[in-house]
Design a protein around this motif. Structure first.
Motif, PDB file in Angstrom:
ATOM      1  N   VAL A 108      40.713  14.140  48.816  1.00 34.32           N
ATOM      2  CA  VAL A 108      41.574  14.654  49.883  1.00 34.32           C
ATOM      3  C   VAL A 108      40.792  15.659  50.726  1.00 34.32           C
ATOM      4  O   VAL A 108      40.442  16.748  50.256  1.00 34.32           O
ATOM      5  CB  VAL A 108      42.844  15.323  49.325  1.00 34.32           C
ATOM      6  CG1 VAL A 108      43.786  15.686  50.473  1.00 34.32           C
ATOM      7  CG2 VAL A 108      43.547  14.420  48.322  1.00 34.32           C
ATOM      8  N   SER A 109      40.522  15.275  51.968  1.00 36.09           N
ATOM      9  CA  SER A 109      39.827  16.159  52.905  1.00 36.09           C
ATOM     10  C   SER A 109      40.831  16.728  53.903  1.00 36.09           C
ATOM     11  O   SER A 109      41.677  16.007  54.426  1.00 36.09           O
ATOM     12  CB  SER A 109      38.745  15.391  53.668  1.00 36.09           C
ATOM     13  OG  SER A 109      38.257  16.162  54.756  1.00 36.09           O
ATOM     14  N   ILE A 110      40.717  18.023  54.154  1.00 35.29           N
ATOM     15  CA  ILE A 110      41.599  18.664  55.138  1.00 35.29           C
ATOM     16  C   ILE A 110      40.768  19.311  56.249  1.00 35.29           C
ATOM     17  O   ILE A 110      41.218  20.245  56.897  1.00 35.29           O
ATOM     18  CB  ILE A 110      42.502  19.714  54.455  1.00 35.29           C
ATOM     19  CG1 ILE A 110      41.675  20.728  53.664  1.00 35.29           C
ATOM     20  CG2 ILE A 110      43.522  19.028  53.553  1.00 35.29           C
ATOM     21  CD1 ILE A 110      42.472  21.909  53.138  1.00 35.29           C
ATOM     22  N   SER A 111      39.569  18.776  56.464  1.00 32.35           N
ATOM     23  CA  SER A 111      38.646  19.437  57.404  1.00 32.35           C
ATOM     24  C   SER A 111      38.197  18.577  58.584  1.00 32.35           C
ATOM     25  O   SER A 111      37.020  18.605  58.955  1.00 32.35           O
ATOM     26  CB  SER A 111      37.399  19.927  56.651  1.00 32.35           C
ATOM     27  OG  SER A 111      37.731  20.952  55.751  1.00 32.35           O
ATOM     28  N   PRO A 112      39.099  17.796  59.198  1.00 31.89           N
ATOM     29  CA  PRO A 112      38.661  17.134  60.433  1.00 31.89           C
ATOM     30  C   PRO A 112      38.354  18.194  61.491  1.00 31.89           C
ATOM     31  O   PRO A 112      39.009  19.232  61.547  1.00 31.89           O
ATOM     32  CB  PRO A 112      39.865  16.275  60.833  1.00 31.89           C
ATOM     33  CG  PRO A 112      41.038  16.962  60.205  1.00 31.89           C
ATOM     34  CD  PRO A 112      40.521  17.532  58.908  1.00 31.89           C
ATOM     35  N   ILE A 113      37.336  17.963  62.285  1.00 29.96           N
ATOM     36  CA  ILE A 113      36.912  18.946  63.287  1.00 29.96           C
ATOM     37  C   ILE A 113      37.762  18.852  64.552  1.00 29.96           C
ATOM     38  O   ILE A 113      37.951  17.771  65.106  1.00 29.96           O
ATOM     39  CB  ILE A 113      35.428  18.743  63.664  1.00 29.96           C
ATOM     40  CG1 ILE A 113      34.541  19.106  62.468  1.00 29.96           C
ATOM     41  CG2 ILE A 113      35.038  19.570  64.876  1.00 29.96           C
ATOM     42  CD1 ILE A 113      34.517  20.568  62.134  1.00 29.96           C
ATOM     43  N   GLN A 114      38.273  19.984  64.987  1.00 30.44           N
ATOM     44  CA  GLN A 114      39.014  20.049  66.232  1.00 30.44           C
ATOM     45  C   GLN A 114      38.151  20.644  67.341  1.00 30.44           C
ATOM     46  O   GLN A 114      37.222  21.414  67.066  1.00 30.44           O
ATOM     47  CB  GLN A 114      40.294  20.880  66.061  1.00 30.44           C
ATOM     48  CG  GLN A 114      40.083  22.406  66.097  1.00 30.44           C
ATOM     49  CD  GLN A 114      39.685  22.998  64.758  1.00 30.44           C
ATOM     50  OE1 GLN A 114      38.995  22.369  63.958  1.00 30.44           O
ATOM     51  NE2 GLN A 114      40.094  24.241  64.524  1.00 30.44           N
ATOM     52  N   GLU A 115      38.429  20.279  68.577  1.00 27.53           N
ATOM     53  CA  GLU A 115      37.761  20.925  69.714  1.00 27.53           C
ATOM     54  C   GLU A 115      38.498  22.222  70.030  1.00 27.53           C
ATOM     55  O   GLU A 115      39.720  22.286  69.957  1.00 27.53           O
ATOM     56  CB  GLU A 115      37.775  20.005  70.938  1.00 27.53           C
ATOM     57  CG  GLU A 115      36.948  18.748  70.772  1.00 27.53           C
ATOM     58  CD  GLU A 115      36.912  17.900  72.035  1.00 27.53           C
ATOM     59  OE1 GLU A 115      37.448  18.361  73.080  1.00 27.53           O
ATOM     60  OE2 GLU A 115      36.367  16.797  71.982  1.00 27.53           O
ATOM     61  N   GLU A 135      42.662  11.871  54.593  1.00 27.39           N
ATOM     62  CA  GLU A 135      42.291  12.912  55.553  1.00 27.39           C
ATOM     63  C   GLU A 135      43.238  12.827  56.744  1.00 27.39           C
ATOM     64  O   GLU A 135      42.993  12.091  57.686  1.00 27.39           O
ATOM     65  CB  GLU A 135      40.842  12.774  56.011  1.00 27.39           C
ATOM     66  CG  GLU A 135      40.390  13.933  56.905  1.00 27.39           C
ATOM     67  CD  GLU A 135      38.944  13.793  57.373  1.00 27.39           C
ATOM     68  OE1 GLU A 135      38.143  14.683  57.072  1.00 27.39           O
ATOM     69  OE2 GLU A 135      38.639  12.771  58.023  1.00 27.39           O
ATOM     70  N   PRO A 136      44.352  13.555  56.709  1.00 29.03           N
ATOM     71  CA  PRO A 136      45.317  13.492  57.813  1.00 29.03           C
ATOM     72  C   PRO A 136      44.711  13.969  59.132  1.00 29.03           C
ATOM     73  O   PRO A 136      44.338  15.147  59.253  1.00 29.03           O
ATOM     74  CB  PRO A 136      46.430  14.440  57.340  1.00 29.03           C
ATOM     75  CG  PRO A 136      46.281  14.507  55.855  1.00 29.03           C
ATOM     76  CD  PRO A 136      44.810  14.417  55.606  1.00 29.03           C
ATOM     77  N   PRO A 137      44.599  13.098  60.123  1.00 22.84           N
ATOM     78  CA  PRO A 137      43.922  13.493  61.371  1.00 22.84           C
ATOM     79  C   PRO A 137      44.665  14.554  62.162  1.00 22.84           C
ATOM     80  O   PRO A 137      44.051  15.314  62.924  1.00 22.84           O
ATOM     81  CB  PRO A 137      43.842  12.167  62.157  1.00 22.84           C
ATOM     82  CG  PRO A 137      44.932  11.320  61.594  1.00 22.84           C
ATOM     83  CD  PRO A 137      45.033  11.689  60.150  1.00 22.84           C
ATOM     84  N   GLU A 138      45.988  14.645  61.996  1.00 18.81           N
ATOM     85  CA  GLU A 138      46.770  15.617  62.755  1.00 18.81           C
ATOM     86  C   GLU A 138      46.421  17.066  62.411  1.00 18.81           C
ATOM     87  O   GLU A 138      46.795  17.991  63.146  1.00 18.81           O
ATOM     88  CB  GLU A 138      48.269  15.397  62.523  1.00 18.81           C
ATOM     89  CG  GLU A 138      48.792  14.057  63.000  1.00 18.81           C
ATOM     90  CD  GLU A 138      48.666  12.972  61.941  1.00 18.81           C
ATOM     91  OE1 GLU A 138      49.203  11.876  62.153  1.00 18.81           O
ATOM     92  OE2 GLU A 138      48.031  13.239  60.882  1.00 18.81           O
ATOM     93  N   LEU A 139      45.697  17.265  61.327  1.00 20.04           N
ATOM     94  CA  LEU A 139      45.310  18.627  60.950  1.00 20.04           C
ATOM     95  C   LEU A 139      44.378  19.276  61.967  1.00 20.04           C
ATOM     96  O   LEU A 139      44.209  20.496  61.954  1.00 20.04           O
ATOM     97  CB  LEU A 139      44.652  18.621  59.566  1.00 20.04           C
ATOM     98  CG  LEU A 139      45.576  18.320  58.382  1.00 20.04           C
ATOM     99  CD1 LEU A 139      44.778  18.236  57.083  1.00 20.04           C
ATOM    100  CD2 LEU A 139      46.675  19.372  58.262  1.00 20.04           C
TER     101      LEU A 139
END
Length: 254
Positions: free
Chosen positions: A179-186, A221-225
């Protein structure tokens, strides 16, 4: 190792990601409702915190209700900037008192916590020792938080080396969920040193996540995070719901 020789059926690795750790509890709640529960958990940083609550016998919703009460300012305080801008000692003295055991090895569900040995320059996967101190070390983002001393050495956030600790589960589990919770946001700007420190850390640990997908049986990895900063403790319910909804929509066959 033959499949029949593995000690556990299912292991779940919970990655680091600051306040996005509320999503871990949503993910675990949804998995529970699908009849999927871990025999062993590994965690780092926010994942170590979530994992410890679950491993101590709390349900995901119970853990959420406890942790959501603590804002960032309630578990940190300004520090003389020698080894870190902030001290996370309050986390140990307040929030982690809700976990009814003192030693890592005494948890109901086995828990492996990843920490970074800052002096030896390597990760360590701990299965025993003082629980609160180990969690505090695993969640101490370098520069932002001071390292934690354990056995005469200094330890910081395990995400430096392994931000979704799947590796320690592979040799012991027939199936592994990561479970990854670290998608990168701009982001549009960085306005203070705390934001700079957390952004640097997030960018540094993220590139390794891609290769982890091939290491586990299910990768979540939920992308909405990306819409929530890793220091954002004000939107706990929304972050929990993102994890929950994401998994409820998944077809998981284990």
């Amino acid at each position: 190792m033959a499949k029949s020789e593995k000690k556990y059926n299912l292991g779940i690795a919970l990655g680091g990601g600051g306040a996005r750790g509320f999503a871990h509890l949503g993910v675990l709640q949804a998995l529970n409702e699908k009849g999927i529960k871990p025999d062993v958990i590994s965690g780092v940083s926010a994942g170590a915190i979530a994992g410890a609550f679950i491993a101590s016998g709390h349900s995901p919703r119970e853990a959420f209700d406890i942790i959501k009460e603590y804002r960032f300012t309630a578990i940190s305080e300004l520090n003389i900037p020698k080894t870190g801008l902030l001290s996370s000692a309050k986390m140990k003295s307040r929030m982690l008192k809700k976990i009814p055991v003192n030693k890592l090895e005494d948890l109901e569900i086995p828990l492996i916590i990843c920490v970074s040995n800052m002096l030896d320059g390597k990760p360590e996967y701990l299965t025993e020792g003082p629980l609160a101190d180990i969690i505090q070390a695993s969640a101490s983002i370098p520069v932002l938080f001071s390292p934690v001393e354990l056995h005469g050495k200094l330890y910081s956030d395990g995400g430096i080396f392994d931000n979704v600790p799947i590796k320690p589960l592979k040799k012991h589990c027939e199936k592994v969920i990561g479970v990854s919770i670290s998608p990168i946001q701009e982001i549009k700007e960085l306005t203070n040193l705390i934001q700079v420190a957390t952004r640097m850390f997030q960018l540094a640990v993220n590139p390794s996540n891609g290769e982890l997908k091939g290491m586990c049986d299910v990768y979540i990895e939920p992308p909405e995070l990306v819409n929530y900063d890793i220091m954002d403790t004000k939107h706990a319910q929304q972050i929990f719901d993102i994890g929950y909804d994401h998994v409820m929509k998944m077809d998981i066959d284990l």
